[in-house]
Design a protein around this motif. Structure first.
Motif, PDB file in Angstrom:
ATOM      1  N   GLY A  40       0.784  -1.232   0.000  1.00 15.33           N
ATOM      2  CA  GLY A  40       0.000   0.000   0.000  1.00 15.33           C
ATOM      3  C   GLY A  40       0.809   1.272   0.000  1.00 15.33           C
ATOM      4  O   GLY A  40       0.274   2.356   0.222  1.00 15.33           O
ATOM      5  N   THR A  41       2.122   1.179  -0.300  1.00 16.11           N
ATOM      6  CA  THR A  41       2.954   2.371  -0.307  1.00 16.11           C
ATOM      7  C   THR A  41       4.104   2.159  -1.292  1.00 16.11           C
ATOM      8  O   THR A  41       3.987   1.398  -2.247  1.00 16.11           O
ATOM      9  CB  THR A  41       3.448   2.679   1.132  1.00 16.11           C
ATOM     10  OG1 THR A  41       4.176   3.903   1.116  1.00 16.11           O
ATOM     11  CG2 THR A  41       4.297   1.564   1.687  1.00 16.11           C
ATOM     12  N   SER A  42       5.226   2.841  -1.086  1.00 12.55           N
ATOM     13  CA  SER A  42       6.366   2.720  -1.987  1.00 12.55           C
ATOM     14  C   SER A  42       7.467   1.873  -1.353  1.00 12.55           C
ATOM     15  O   SER A  42       7.518   1.693  -0.140  1.00 12.55           O
ATOM     16  CB  SER A  42       6.920   4.110  -2.318  1.00 12.55           C
ATOM     17  OG  SER A  42       7.263   4.796  -1.126  1.00 12.55           O
ATOM     18  N   LEU A  43       8.348   1.348  -2.205  1.00 11.44           N
ATOM     19  CA  LEU A  43       9.432   0.464  -1.760  1.00 11.44           C
ATOM     20  C   LEU A  43      10.735   0.899  -2.404  1.00 11.44           C
ATOM     21  O   LEU A  43      10.774   1.228  -3.595  1.00 11.44           O
ATOM     22  CB  LEU A  43       9.117  -0.986  -2.159  1.00 11.44           C
ATOM     23  CG  LEU A  43      10.284  -1.979  -2.224  1.00 11.44           C
ATOM     24  CD1 LEU A  43      10.864  -2.248  -0.850  1.00 11.44           C
ATOM     25  CD2 LEU A  43       9.848  -3.282  -2.887  1.00 11.44           C
ATOM     26  N   GLU A  44      11.803   0.908  -1.621  1.00 19.83           N
ATOM     27  CA  GLU A  44      13.137   1.169  -2.141  1.00 19.83           C
ATOM     28  C   GLU A  44      14.081   0.048  -1.716  1.00 19.83           C
ATOM     29  O   GLU A  44      14.085  -0.363  -0.556  1.00 19.83           O
ATOM     30  CB  GLU A  44      13.685   2.500  -1.625  1.00 19.83           C
ATOM     31  CG  GLU A  44      15.101   2.785  -2.105  1.00 19.83           C
ATOM     32  CD  GLU A  44      15.719   4.014  -1.443  1.00 19.83           C
ATOM     33  OE1 GLU A  44      15.979   4.995  -2.160  1.00 19.83           O
ATOM     34  OE2 GLU A  44      15.905   3.990  -0.212  1.00 19.83           O
ATOM     35  N   PHE A  45      14.862  -0.444  -2.672  1.00 24.17           N
ATOM     36  CA  PHE A  45      15.936  -1.388  -2.400  1.00 24.17           C
ATOM     37  C   PHE A  45      17.280  -0.712  -2.634  1.00 24.17           C
ATOM     38  O   PHE A  45      17.431   0.076  -3.570  1.00 24.17           O
ATOM     39  CB  PHE A  45      15.883  -2.589  -3.362  1.00 24.17           C
ATOM     40  CG  PHE A  45      14.809  -3.587  -3.090  1.00 24.17           C
ATOM     41  CD1 PHE A  45      14.630  -4.135  -1.831  1.00 24.17           C
ATOM     42  CD2 PHE A  45      13.976  -4.013  -4.117  1.00 24.17           C
ATOM     43  CE1 PHE A  45      13.636  -5.082  -1.600  1.00 24.17           C
ATOM     44  CE2 PHE A  45      12.992  -4.958  -3.900  1.00 24.17           C
ATOM     45  CZ  PHE A  45      12.816  -5.493  -2.640  1.00 24.17           C
ATOM     46  N   LYS A  46      18.267  -1.049  -1.798  1.00 27.05           N
ATOM     47  CA  LYS A  46      19.663  -0.718  -2.064  1.00 27.05           C
ATOM     48  C   LYS A  46      20.477  -1.983  -1.850  1.00 27.05           C
ATOM     49  O   LYS A  46      20.337  -2.628  -0.805  1.00 27.05           O
ATOM     50  CB  LYS A  46      20.172   0.379  -1.121  1.00 27.05           C
ATOM     51  CG  LYS A  46      19.519   1.727  -1.298  1.00 27.05           C
ATOM     52  CD  LYS A  46      20.144   2.739  -0.343  1.00 27.05           C
ATOM     53  CE  LYS A  46      19.488   4.094  -0.451  1.00 27.05           C
ATOM     54  NZ  LYS A  46      20.093   5.073   0.490  1.00 27.05           N
ATOM     55  N   GLY A 205       7.755   2.476   2.614  1.00 28.04           N
ATOM     56  CA  GLY A 205       6.932   3.547   3.170  1.00 28.04           C
ATOM     57  C   GLY A 205       7.572   4.319   4.295  1.00 28.04           C
ATOM     58  O   GLY A 205       6.873   4.834   5.174  1.00 28.04           O
ATOM     59  N   GLY A 206       8.898   4.438   4.302  1.00 27.14           N
ATOM     60  CA  GLY A 206       9.578   5.218   5.331  1.00 27.14           C
ATOM     61  C   GLY A 206      10.079   4.427   6.511  1.00 27.14           C
ATOM     62  O   GLY A 206      10.739   4.980   7.386  1.00 27.14           O
ATOM     63  N   ARG A 251      -1.980  10.846   6.912  1.00 22.28           N
ATOM     64  CA  ARG A 251      -3.213  10.063   6.871  1.00 22.28           C
ATOM     65  C   ARG A 251      -4.085  10.434   8.056  1.00 22.28           C
ATOM     66  O   ARG A 251      -3.593  10.707   9.137  1.00 22.28           O
ATOM     67  CB  ARG A 251      -2.904   8.565   6.898  1.00 22.28           C
ATOM     68  CG  ARG A 251      -2.235   8.046   5.640  1.00 22.28           C
ATOM     69  CD  ARG A 251      -2.085   6.533   5.700  1.00 22.28           C
ATOM     70  NE  ARG A 251      -1.162   6.124   6.742  1.00 22.28           N
ATOM     71  CZ  ARG A 251      -1.061   4.885   7.208  1.00 22.28           C
ATOM     72  NH1 ARG A 251      -1.867   3.942   6.751  1.00 22.28           N
ATOM     73  NH2 ARG A 251      -0.178   4.588   8.134  1.00 22.28           N
ATOM     74  N   GLY A 252      -5.391  10.446   7.828  1.00 25.41           N
ATOM     75  CA  GLY A 252      -6.318  10.777   8.894  1.00 25.41           C
ATOM     76  C   GLY A 252      -7.698  11.073   8.335  1.00 25.41           C
ATOM     77  O   GLY A 252      -7.992  10.780   7.172  1.00 25.41           O
ATOM     78  N   ARG A 435       2.967   7.185   3.214  1.00 28.71           N
ATOM     79  CA  ARG A 435       2.116   7.951   2.306  1.00 28.71           C
ATOM     80  C   ARG A 435       1.544   7.025   1.237  1.00 28.71           C
ATOM     81  O   ARG A 435       2.010   5.917   1.031  1.00 28.71           O
ATOM     82  CB  ARG A 435       2.897   9.071   1.633  1.00 28.71           C
ATOM     83  CG  ARG A 435       4.057   8.594   0.790  1.00 28.71           C
ATOM     84  CD  ARG A 435       4.578   9.712  -0.107  1.00 28.71           C
ATOM     85  NE  ARG A 435       5.783   9.302  -0.806  1.00 28.71           N
ATOM     86  CZ  ARG A 435       5.774   8.496  -1.863  1.00 28.71           C
ATOM     87  NH1 ARG A 435       4.647   8.012  -2.314  1.00 28.71           N
ATOM     88  NH2 ARG A 435       6.904   8.164  -2.460  1.00 28.71           N
ATOM     89  N   SER A 436       0.532   7.524   0.537  1.00 28.83           N
ATOM     90  CA  SER A 436      -0.085   6.752  -0.534  1.00 28.83           C
ATOM     91  C   SER A 436       0.873   6.643  -1.711  1.00 28.83           C
ATOM     92  O   SER A 436       1.632   7.582  -1.988  1.00 28.83           O
ATOM     93  CB  SER A 436      -1.387   7.413  -0.988  1.00 28.83           C
ATOM     94  OG  SER A 436      -2.306   7.486   0.076  1.00 28.83           O
ATOM     95  N   PRO A 437       0.858   5.512  -2.448  1.00 25.27           N
ATOM     96  CA  PRO A 437       1.766   5.347  -3.580  1.00 25.27           C
ATOM     97  C   PRO A 437       1.345   6.200  -4.761  1.00 25.27           C
ATOM     98  O   PRO A 437       0.166   6.489  -4.956  1.00 25.27           O
ATOM     99  CB  PRO A 437       1.627   3.860  -3.915  1.00 25.27           C
ATOM    100  CG  PRO A 437       0.232   3.515  -3.486  1.00 25.27           C
ATOM    101  CD  PRO A 437      -0.013   4.340  -2.259  1.00 25.27           C
ATOM    102  N   GLY A 438       2.327   6.631  -5.551  1.00 22.95           N
ATOM    103  CA  GLY A 438       2.041   7.318  -6.799  1.00 22.95           C
ATOM    104  C   GLY A 438       1.731   8.796  -6.689  1.00 22.95           C
ATOM    105  O   GLY A 438       1.693   9.505  -7.691  1.00 22.95           O
ATOM    106  N   LYS A 439       1.522   9.303  -5.468  1.00 25.57           N
ATOM    107  CA  LYS A 439       1.182  10.706  -5.274  1.00 25.57           C
ATOM    108  C   LYS A 439       2.359  11.435  -4.642  1.00 25.57           C
ATOM    109  O   LYS A 439       2.916  10.987  -3.650  1.00 25.57           O
ATOM    110  CB  LYS A 439      -0.056  10.849  -4.384  1.00 25.57           C
ATOM    111  CG  LYS A 439      -1.319  10.259  -5.002  1.00 25.57           C
ATOM    112  CD  LYS A 439      -2.522  10.470  -4.091  1.00 25.57           C
ATOM    113  CE  LYS A 439      -3.787   9.890  -4.718  1.00 25.57           C
ATOM    114  NZ  LYS A 439      -4.973  10.086  -3.859  1.00 25.57           N
ATOM    115  N   TYR A 440       2.725  12.575  -5.224  1.00 23.82           N
ATOM    116  CA  TYR A 440       3.909  13.287  -4.761  1.00 23.82           C
ATOM    117  C   TYR A 440       3.661  14.787  -4.663  1.00 23.82           C
ATOM    118  O   TYR A 440       2.824  15.347  -5.388  1.00 23.82           O
ATOM    119  CB  TYR A 440       5.080  13.041  -5.721  1.00 23.82           C
ATOM    120  CG  TYR A 440       5.521  11.600  -5.770  1.00 23.82           C
ATOM    121  CD1 TYR A 440       6.478  11.114  -4.893  1.00 23.82           C
ATOM    122  CD2 TYR A 440       4.952  10.715  -6.681  1.00 23.82           C
ATOM    123  CE1 TYR A 440       6.870   9.789  -4.922  1.00 23.82           C
ATOM    124  CE2 TYR A 440       5.331   9.385  -6.720  1.00 23.82           C
ATOM    125  CZ  TYR A 440       6.293   8.931  -5.833  1.00 23.82           C
ATOM    126  OH  TYR A 440       6.664   7.613  -5.861  1.00 23.82           O
TER     127      TYR A 440
END
Length: 506
Positions: A40-46, A205-206, A251-252, A435-440
């Motif tokens: 339900g959010t974003s993902l980062e790999f390193k 997601g942080g 969110r809220g 945060r929600s995915p895709g929205k910046y």
């Protein structure tokens, strides 16, 4: 918590300067990729490795593990193990996987450790306030009391010998709180075990876990200024630890004129108010995730006492009035070389003509990547500002995957190609509320690339998107910036939708 679609892209913010660690083995490189719509959010790999093929092998293994665990814990997937368990008859022992058994055990332990501040049944009160938002009517005290009574019940019973879990009530349960941190930790372990990599960082997601031979730069999001390119509250240097942040600023529920946090205190049945963000650094991922949420619910005295039970745990809490509360060991994690930047005075552009930009105003650019059937890759994107003479004023942000594809952003590369070559190792991680995915949101504070305020007047904000050997789309939004708030909208294109430009007084 379902993995829906994905893209691979490195994320680079122009204008920041996190340290890029020099590998002990000069053949080692840092491989970075991003995905959307993961849990339900974003993902980062390193991944740190001498081989791109090994990094890709680790990435595939980590993704498979995230998908596997999501299929166990998700409350939003009707076919997950957890959802199926929730549909079982009451008082019937059900054998569950060791992962679900461990998660249910952890929730019981943390419910006890936090005196009820963490509760898998918090979804009861969450639904009460979501329904109140839909009706735009606050719940009455009787409804709140009933929710509290329901949450306080014993909802399941565990039996260790046969790994069975028996539901005792029909109350809705959700494995949120620290399930994400639990999943991240196991994904790191699988990545390290499945390929020849020396280090891994997984950030969903942080919330992130860092393992192996790497010191990761982690920017802590400011809850009061949380656009993608806003300055962080702090920049940390983290090795072999987990970082988690929880807060109410993304969110809220809006009921009337008041904003209510999505985080609810199960002991009172009401949304929390005192804390707007809590960041935790701990050796254990679930400890970090649990503390981050608990710190939004507990009193500051309770937070301090709870953190003391976790060896080495460090924290930064931001209250609703902007007060910063740090643990004694927090400063040991902060990158001292960037502290002085916070006190630098604002430069004045001596070459700017006309009235200078009013520092009380800023521009927020809000946009959403368009969902395109059959193509889940996020496009490369660059955002910058030009003056009336089409001269570059400020680079704001850049997304890409590999450096060889940067020229596909033809307009941006034409004016930035040489500069980009000197700034391509800008890869800080970010911890912040989910945060929600895709929205910046991207902001422009009226400064040029040298950090100087420009003059008031007419400028054009440009958003360019491109795909490998594919489209090259441009959005140009002219605006005049004076001492007056204004808004502009753009219908977007095949890559980006719902673009708004909001010039406002801070």
């Amino acid at each position: 918590m379902k993995l829906i679609t994905s893209f691979i892209a490195v994320f680079l913010l122009i204008g920041t300067n996190p340290k890029a660690e020099t590998p002990k083995n000069s053949n080692q490189r840092l491989y970075i990729s991003h995905y959307e719509n993961v849990l339900g959010t974003s993902l980062e790999f390193k991944f740190k490795s001498t081989s791109e093929a090994e990094a890709e092998k680790a990435e595939v293994a980590a993704l498979v593990e995230i998908e596997r665990l999501s299929a166990i814990f998700s409350a939003y997937n009707a076919n997950s193990e957890f959802s199926k368990w929730m549909k079982q008859d009451l008082n019937k022992p059900i054998k569950v996987s060791k992962e679900l058994f461990e998660m249910l055990t952890l929730f019981e332990q943390w419910k006890h450790r936090t005196n009820g501040a963490l509760n898998a049944a918090a979804a009861v009160a969450g639904k009460l306030w979501t329904d109140a938002s839909n009706k735009q009517q606050l719940p009455n005290q009787a409804e709140i009391n009933m929710a509290v009574a329901t949450m306080n019940q014993l909802h399941y019973k565990l039996e260790n010998k046969n790994l069975t879990a028996t539901r005792l009530t029909n109350a809705p349960l959700v494995m949120n709180t620290f399930a994400k941190s639990y999943i991240i930790n196991l994904a790191c372990d699988v990545a390290l075990a499945s390929a020849k990599i020396n280090a891994v960082v997984v950030n969903i997601g942080g919330d992130l876990v860092i393992k192996g031979d790497v010191t990761d730069v982690v920017n802590v999001t400011n809850p009061l200024a949380n656009a993608e390119n806003d300055a962080p509250l702090a920049q940390l240097l983290i090795s072999n630890k987990a970082v988690a942040t929880s807060g109410n600023y993304r969110r809220g529920e809006q009921i009337g004129k008041k904003w209510y946090s999505h985080i609810v205190d199960p002991r009172t049945g009401k949304p929390v108010e005192g804390v707007i963000s809590a960041t935790i650094v701990a050796a254990n991922a679930t400890d970090a995730g649990a503390l981050a949420t608990a710190f939004n619910v507990l009193s500051l005295a309770e937070c301090k006492a709870l953190a003391a039970t976790i060896e080495g745990a460090a924290y930064l809490v931001i209250t609703k009035d902007g007060k910063k509360i740090e643990s004694k060991n927090w400063n040991s994690l902060v990158d001292k070389s960037v502290i002085e930047n916070k006190s630098q005075s604002i430069k004045t552009n001596l070459y700017a003509e006309g009235k200078p930009w009013d520092a009380k105003f800023e521009l927020a650019i809000n946009f959403e990547f368009a969902a395109i059937a059959g193509n889940a890759h996020r496009p490369f994107a660059a955002i910058w500002v030009e003056d009336e003479n089409k001269v570059l004023v400020r680079n704001l942000v850049l997304w890409y995957n590999k450096t060889k594809w940067i020229p596909d952003l033809k307009n941006w590369y034409r004016i930035n190609g040489d500069k980009f070559k000197t700034d391509k190792n800008n890869y800080a991680s970010v911890t912040g509320a989910t945060r929600s995915p895709g929205k910046y949101t991207i902001k422009w504070d009226g400064k040029n690339d040298n950090g100087e305020y420009v003059s008031q007047g007419k400028y054009t904000i440009i958003i360019e998107t491109a795909k490998e050997h594919g489209t090259d789309e441009i959005i140009r939004q002219p605006m005049e910036f004076k001492k007056a708030a204004k808004k502009a909208t753009n219908t977007g294109n095949v890559e980006i939708s719902n673009v708004t430009f909001d010039f406002y007084k801070k």
